[in-house]
Design a protein around this motif. Structure first.
Motif: not given
Lengths: 111, 114
Positions: A53-68, A70-79
């Motif tokens: 349920g938590t996410t945070a930006k790293g060094e190069v976040p622009d153009g990407y979104n993420v979701s967590r 479930k604990k075991q899954n981390f999704l990276l989206g390009l819109e």
């Protein structure tokens, strides 16, 4: 015990298309990360998560979104994919700290 | 985070020991030395880490100097599969919050020669 699994392994997109990269880990790790690696360069952190349920930006976040969701899954989206997002994407997970376990990578080309 | 310095490339004969040096003269007391490698087209792989004592696991040994300003990763019997870029990273083991972004420098490209 699969460790960190990334899907898909390869993908070709046209500019403006969207897609989602999936990372799954079976080690019950709290922390998960998305990095990108461009040719001849080191890894750069895009986004990370310190728990479900938590996410945070790293060094190069622009153009990407993420979701967590479930604990075991981390999704990276390009819109809306851009040629500058052509790269190899690596997911990693850890209990916390620098000891991280990486997936095999997703090779993305945006034409 | 402490900066590290590694030679850009090294060769090693197959079956011989590969000794990869890393200089980290500005390391702090709470920082560990971590080693990773990246075989071509694969994800980075954790090898070993240590604070001040020498460490050994099934993959490698880590020798840290007494003043902790440098270390050496030893692959005791290098094989062709050990050809990779090796990264030395200095970071605190755990600070309780936030990102633990790994910053991979240029590393050492190890070529194991038949």
């Amino acid at each position: 015990n699969a460790g960190v699994t990334q899907t898909p392994k390869f993908r070709v997109l046209k500019t403006g298309q969207s897609m989602t990269l999936l990372c799954a880990q079976d080690m019950n790790h709290e922390y998960m990360y998305w990095y990108r690696q461009d040719p001849g360069m080191g890894l750069r952190l895009i986004h990370y998560s310190v728990g479900e349920g938590t996410t945070a930006k790293g060094e190069v976040p622009d153009g990407y979104n993420v979701s967590r969701l479930k604990k075991q899954n981390f999704l990276l989206g390009l819109e809306s994919a851009a040629p500058s997002q052509t790269s190899v994407y690596f997911c990693a997970s850890s209990y916390g700290g620098p000891l991280q376990y990486f997936g095999a990578g997703t090779r993305l080309s945006v034409l | 985070d402490a900066k590290t310095t590694q030679p850009p490339s090294m060769d090693c004969a197959e079956g011989r020991a590969a000794n990869l040096p890393c200089n980290h003269s500005t390391i702090s007391g709470n920082e560990y030395v971590y080693w990773y490698r990246q075989i071509h087209s694969q994800g980075p792989q954790y090898i070993i880490h240590g604070l001040k004592n020498n460490e050994t696991n099934e993959m490698a040994s880590l020798i840290i100097t007494e003043d902790r300003k440098s270390s050496t990763l030893i692959l005791p019997h290098a094989t062709l599969r050990d050809t990779a870029v090796y990264y030395c990273i200095v970071r605190p083991a755990y600070s309780g919050a936030g990102s633990y972004q790994l910053t991979f420098g240029k590393g050492t490209k190890l070529s194991v020669i038949p």
